[in-house]
Design a protein around this motif. Structure first.
Motif, PDB file in Angstrom:
ATOM      1  N   MET A  97      -1.726 -36.662   8.488  1.00  0.00           N
ATOM      2  CA  MET A  97      -0.829 -35.507   8.410  1.00  0.00           C
ATOM      3  C   MET A  97       0.588 -35.988   8.121  1.00  0.00           C
ATOM      4  O   MET A  97       1.024 -37.020   8.602  1.00  0.00           O
ATOM      5  CB  MET A  97      -0.867 -34.762   9.746  1.00  0.00           C
ATOM      6  N   LYS A  98       1.271 -35.239   7.332  1.00  0.00           N
ATOM      7  CA  LYS A  98       2.654 -35.594   6.994  1.00  0.00           C
ATOM      8  C   LYS A  98       3.506 -34.351   7.092  1.00  0.00           C
ATOM      9  O   LYS A  98       3.725 -33.652   6.118  1.00  0.00           O
ATOM     10  CB  LYS A  98       2.742 -36.208   5.598  1.00  0.00           C
ATOM     11  N   ILE A  99       3.975 -34.056   8.292  1.00  0.00           N
ATOM     12  CA  ILE A  99       4.741 -32.830   8.502  1.00  0.00           C
ATOM     13  C   ILE A  99       6.028 -32.881   7.693  1.00  0.00           C
ATOM     14  O   ILE A  99       6.823 -33.791   7.804  1.00  0.00           O
ATOM     15  CB  ILE A  99       5.056 -32.637  10.000  1.00  0.00           C
ATOM     16  N   THR A 100       6.207 -31.884   6.863  1.00  0.00           N
ATOM     17  CA  THR A 100       7.368 -31.867   5.980  1.00  0.00           C
ATOM     18  C   THR A 100       8.656 -31.558   6.734  1.00  0.00           C
ATOM     19  O   THR A 100       8.644 -30.842   7.735  1.00  0.00           O
ATOM     20  CB  THR A 100       7.163 -30.823   4.864  1.00  0.00           C
ATOM     21  N   VAL A 101       9.726 -32.134   6.239  1.00  0.00           N
ATOM     22  CA  VAL A 101      11.043 -31.894   6.859  1.00  0.00           C
ATOM     23  C   VAL A 101      11.910 -31.153   5.847  1.00  0.00           C
ATOM     24  O   VAL A 101      13.024 -31.529   5.554  1.00  0.00           O
ATOM     25  CB  VAL A 101      11.715 -33.226   7.284  1.00  0.00           C
ATOM     26  N   ILE A 102      11.384 -30.073   5.364  1.00  0.00           N
ATOM     27  CA  ILE A 102      12.035 -29.363   4.265  1.00  0.00           C
ATOM     28  C   ILE A 102      13.435 -28.869   4.604  1.00  0.00           C
ATOM     29  O   ILE A 102      14.335 -28.932   3.775  1.00  0.00           O
ATOM     30  CB  ILE A 102      11.147 -28.193   3.797  1.00  0.00           C
ATOM     31  N   VAL A 103      13.651 -28.409   5.813  1.00  0.00           N
ATOM     32  CA  VAL A 103      14.984 -27.889   6.148  1.00  0.00           C
ATOM     33  C   VAL A 103      16.021 -28.995   6.051  1.00  0.00           C
ATOM     34  O   VAL A 103      17.079 -28.832   5.463  1.00  0.00           O
ATOM     35  CB  VAL A 103      14.971 -27.254   7.551  1.00  0.00           C
ATOM     36  N   ALA A 104      15.709 -30.155   6.611  1.00  0.00           N
ATOM     37  CA  ALA A 104      16.663 -31.254   6.566  1.00  0.00           C
ATOM     38  C   ALA A 104      16.932 -31.679   5.137  1.00  0.00           C
ATOM     39  O   ALA A 104      18.050 -32.010   4.769  1.00  0.00           O
ATOM     40  CB  ALA A 104      16.124 -32.444   7.366  1.00  0.00           C
TER      41      ALA A 104
ATOM     42  N   LYS B  50      12.641 -20.834  11.462  1.00  0.00           N
ATOM     43  CA  LYS B  50      11.809 -20.217  12.501  1.00  0.00           C
ATOM     44  C   LYS B  50      10.340 -20.555  12.304  1.00  0.00           C
ATOM     45  O   LYS B  50       9.661 -20.999  13.231  1.00  0.00           O
ATOM     46  CB  LYS B  50      12.018 -18.700  12.479  1.00  0.00           C
ATOM     47  N   HIS B  51       9.839 -20.372  11.106  1.00  0.00           N
ATOM     48  CA  HIS B  51       8.416 -20.630  10.844  1.00  0.00           C
ATOM     49  C   HIS B  51       8.117 -22.131  10.808  1.00  0.00           C
ATOM     50  O   HIS B  51       7.039 -22.557  11.220  1.00  0.00           O
ATOM     51  CB  HIS B  51       8.011 -19.984   9.522  1.00  0.00           C
ATOM     52  N   GLN B  52       9.078 -22.913  10.349  1.00  0.00           N
ATOM     53  CA  GLN B  52       8.849 -24.352  10.312  1.00  0.00           C
ATOM     54  C   GLN B  52       8.726 -24.926  11.727  1.00  0.00           C
ATOM     55  O   GLN B  52       7.835 -25.728  12.014  1.00  0.00           O
ATOM     56  CB  GLN B  52       9.979 -25.073   9.571  1.00  0.00           C
ATOM     57  N   THR B  53       9.605 -24.504  12.612  1.00  0.00           N
ATOM     58  CA  THR B  53       9.546 -24.983  13.992  1.00  0.00           C
ATOM     59  C   THR B  53       8.215 -24.615  14.631  1.00  0.00           C
ATOM     60  O   THR B  53       7.592 -25.438  15.328  1.00  0.00           O
ATOM     61  CB  THR B  53      10.700 -24.381  14.813  1.00  0.00           C
ATOM     62  N   LEU B  54       7.748 -23.402  14.376  1.00  0.00           N
ATOM     63  CA  LEU B  54       6.484 -22.951  14.956  1.00  0.00           C
ATOM     64  C   LEU B  54       5.314 -23.784  14.448  1.00  0.00           C
ATOM     65  O   LEU B  54       4.500 -24.268  15.237  1.00  0.00           O
ATOM     66  CB  LEU B  54       6.273 -21.467  14.623  1.00  0.00           C
ATOM     67  N   TYR B  55       5.221 -23.966  13.144  1.00  0.00           N
ATOM     68  CA  TYR B  55       4.050 -24.693  12.622  1.00  0.00           C
ATOM     69  C   TYR B  55       4.076 -26.167  13.009  1.00  0.00           C
ATOM     70  O   TYR B  55       3.037 -26.772  13.289  1.00  0.00           O
ATOM     71  CB  TYR B  55       3.929 -24.496  11.104  1.00  0.00           C
TER      72      TYR B  55
ATOM     73  N   HIS C 205      -4.428 -26.636  15.072  1.00  0.00           N
ATOM     74  CA  HIS C 205      -4.366 -26.622  13.616  1.00  0.00           C
ATOM     75  C   HIS C 205      -4.728 -25.274  13.021  1.00  0.00           C
ATOM     76  O   HIS C 205      -4.172 -24.872  11.991  1.00  0.00           O
ATOM     77  CB  HIS C 205      -5.257 -27.733  13.071  1.00  0.00           C
ATOM     78  N   LYS C 206      -5.654 -24.565  13.636  1.00  0.00           N
ATOM     79  CA  LYS C 206      -6.018 -23.245  13.125  1.00  0.00           C
ATOM     80  C   LYS C 206      -4.852 -22.278  13.264  1.00  0.00           C
ATOM     81  O   LYS C 206      -4.543 -21.508  12.339  1.00  0.00           O
ATOM     82  CB  LYS C 206      -7.235 -22.705  13.872  1.00  0.00           C
ATOM     83  N   ASP C 207      -4.176 -22.335  14.405  1.00  0.00           N
ATOM     84  CA  ASP C 207      -3.025 -21.458  14.623  1.00  0.00           C
ATOM     85  C   ASP C 207      -1.871 -21.798  13.678  1.00  0.00           C
ATOM     86  O   ASP C 207      -1.092 -20.921  13.275  1.00  0.00           O
ATOM     87  CB  ASP C 207      -2.549 -21.559  16.067  1.00  0.00           C
ATOM     88  N   ALA C 208      -1.770 -23.083  13.315  1.00  0.00           N
ATOM     89  CA  ALA C 208      -0.666 -23.513  12.452  1.00  0.00           C
ATOM     90  C   ALA C 208      -0.794 -22.968  11.041  1.00  0.00           C
ATOM     91  O   ALA C 208       0.199 -22.925  10.291  1.00  0.00           O
ATOM     92  CB  ALA C 208      -0.601 -25.038  12.411  1.00  0.00           C
ATOM     93  N   LEU C 209      -2.006 -22.535  10.660  1.00  0.00           N
ATOM     94  CA  LEU C 209      -2.204 -22.014   9.308  1.00  0.00           C
ATOM     95  C   LEU C 209      -1.350 -20.781   9.028  1.00  0.00           C
ATOM     96  O   LEU C 209      -0.895 -20.576   7.894  1.00  0.00           O
ATOM     97  CB  LEU C 209      -3.679 -21.673   9.088  1.00  0.00           C
ATOM     98  N   VAL C 210      -1.125 -19.960  10.041  1.00  0.00           N
ATOM     99  CA  VAL C 210      -0.370 -18.722   9.825  1.00  0.00           C
ATOM    100  C   VAL C 210       1.078 -19.010   9.426  1.00  0.00           C
ATOM    101  O   VAL C 210       1.541 -18.551   8.366  1.00  0.00           O
ATOM    102  CB  VAL C 210      -0.440 -17.813  11.072  1.00  0.00           C
ATOM    103  N   PRO C 211       1.849 -19.755  10.229  1.00  0.00           N
ATOM    104  CA  PRO C 211       3.232 -20.019   9.803  1.00  0.00           C
ATOM    105  C   PRO C 211       3.302 -20.892   8.548  1.00  0.00           C
ATOM    106  O   PRO C 211       4.236 -20.755   7.744  1.00  0.00           O
ATOM    107  CB  PRO C 211       3.862 -20.722  11.010  1.00  0.00           C
ATOM    108  N   LEU C 212       2.311 -21.764   8.346  1.00  0.00           N
ATOM    109  CA  LEU C 212       2.307 -22.575   7.133  1.00  0.00           C
ATOM    110  C   LEU C 212       2.177 -21.705   5.884  1.00  0.00           C
ATOM    111  O   LEU C 212       2.901 -21.875   4.898  1.00  0.00           O
ATOM    112  CB  LEU C 212       1.156 -23.587   7.187  1.00  0.00           C
ATOM    113  N   ASN C 213       1.235 -20.759   5.921  1.00  0.00           N
ATOM    114  CA  ASN C 213       1.061 -19.859   4.783  1.00  0.00           C
ATOM    115  C   ASN C 213       2.291 -18.976   4.577  1.00  0.00           C
ATOM    116  O   ASN C 213       2.651 -18.649   3.439  1.00  0.00           O
ATOM    117  CB  ASN C 213      -0.192 -19.001   4.984  1.00  0.00           C
TER     118      ASN C 213
END
Length: 410
Positions: free
Chosen positions: A1-8, A33-38, A47-55
């Motif tokens: 997994m490579k969690i993106t740091v898009i905001v930074a 908001k959504h990035q922090t959650l996912y 991981h299943k719950d993370a799909l919602v904020p990721l999408n």
């Protein structure tokens, strides 16, 4: 997994803007908001719950036109969207949804994903590794590695139209270069050894006394004395271009012909480059690769110092390269041959740009810097308009041995 740091990444473009408009602020708040959650859900194994904020984030980037109202490039948004799709692929794979995982991974690669080592070794994608689709996508990502792109570059070609030497080097007795030599006591710094030891001693001096900060462009005149005093006064480092300009002036002040060379990537959307020095050695009768940012030079298997041209050629043809033991960033991070040469510089040795005139303060903020003052060396057939200047495909023209001049007295 490579969690993106898009905001930074993305909002570093915006940090320098004094007045963000309301739309930009709202976009940043929504994304954060959504990035922090996912990220929290992924880190906690949900991981299943993370799909919602990721999408939600993918859709947000897919529909935004924020790049029209801010310094964020549209291509940067697409690149970060590709990283989000990669994390989507990881989540789907970890919950057993192989088909969805491959679809997300395919979209990530389509958007430009290029971290081959991460994709190859990512345990989150373990369930996909035997699938032909995964293997094809992995091969596509491998083909994007800098060393592979460099090896596919077209050859150079002789430039019959060029006549004479394009490059001029300010003589060491000019007033400003004498000032540089005296200010830094460079006769003492260089020492009493042979020419190569003097070249290396001056490299160490610049590296040790002017800190590098790739994210900061010093607000100073572009000469060694001003840039040194900027760092000593503010504590802020200078970028690689300013550091290479400083070292170039030090060499010139000692009568050693030198240039600072901007090394660039093939990708026209990749604006991250690296600037190093090309330094002439009478002792070896060739140019030498010298990098003040990393306190680095490069050698062959016999430990003979190499030129920028030779380093590129050896990377293309998979010939031995030896990175000097001193190679480091600000005495904090040691450099390895595998990262520095095979990855970072392989990306940035695709084509080159430098000034026709090597001189004191070559890019003054108080003087117009005409593009006609630059020369670039490109492979045959290469199309990239990021630098519009005098162009050649002939390395013999670009790397011509130096001819000193009695002009440029100042």
């Amino acid at each position: 997994m490579k969690i993106t740091v898009i905001v930074a990444f993305m909002f570093s473009f915006v940090a320098s803007v004094k007045a963000q408009n309301q739309r930009m602020i709202e976009f940043q708040d929504e994304f954060s908001k959504h990035q922090t959650l996912y990220r929290d859900l992924m880190m906690n194994g949900k991981h299943k719950d993370a799909l919602v904020p990721l999408n939600t984030l993918v859709n947000l980037l897919d529909t935004t036109t924020i790049y029209k109202d801010s310094p964020i490039p549209e291509n940067a948004i697409k690149e970060q969207q590709g990283l989000l799709y990669y994390d989507l692929a990881c989540c789907h794979a970890l919950i057993g949804q192989k088909k969805q995982a491959l679809q997300a991974l395919d979209e990530s690669v389509r958007l430009g994903y290029r971290d081959y080592n991460n994709m190859l070794n990512d345990k989150d994608l373990l369930s996909l590794r035997k699938d032909k689709k995964y293997q094809a996508l992995l091969a596509e990502v491998k083909s994007r590695q800098p060393i592979e792109v460099l090896r596919k570059s077209a050859p150079y070609a002789k430039d019959a139209e060029e006549a004479g030497n394009l490059f001029v080097y300010q003589p060491k007795e000019s007033m400003n270069l004498r000032m540089v030599r005296d200010y830094f006591k460079l006769d003492s710094v260089a020492g009493q050894g042979d020419e190569l030891s003097k070249i290396i001693n001056l490299l160490h001096f610049a590296h040790d006394n002017i800190r590098h900060d790739g994210g900061n462009r010093a607000f100073a005149e572009m000469d060694a004395i001003d840039l040194y005093n900027y760092y000593k006064t503010t504590g802020k480092g200078v970028n690689c271009r300013q550091l290479a300009i400083s070292l170039c002036e030090m060499y010139l002040s000692m009568g050693i012909p030198a240039r600072y060379v901007t090394c660039l990537a093939a990708d026209p959307n990749d604006y991250e480059c690296h600037v190093i020095n090309s330094v002439w050695s009478e002792q070896l009768q060739k140019w030498l690769y010298i990098d003040p940012t990393m306190d680095a030079w490069v050698m062959d298997e016999n430990r003979t110092m190499l030129s920028i041209e030779e380093v590129r050629e050896r990377l293309v043809n998979d010939r031995p390269l030896v990175l000097c033991e001193t190679a480091n960033w600000n005495h904090e991070t040691q450099q390895t041959k595998e990262y520095y040469l095979d990855y970072y510089m392989a990306k940035n040795l695709y084509y080159f740009v430098c000034k026709k005139v090597s001189r004191f303060n070559p890019e003054s903020i108080y003087r117009t810097n005409d593009p006609d003052d630059d020369v670039r060396l490109i492979p045959s057939g290469f199309v990239n308009d990021n630098y519009k200047c005098h162009t050649t495909t002939d390395p013999a023209v670009f790397w011509a041995r130096p001819v000193m001049t009695e002009t440029l007295s100042q």
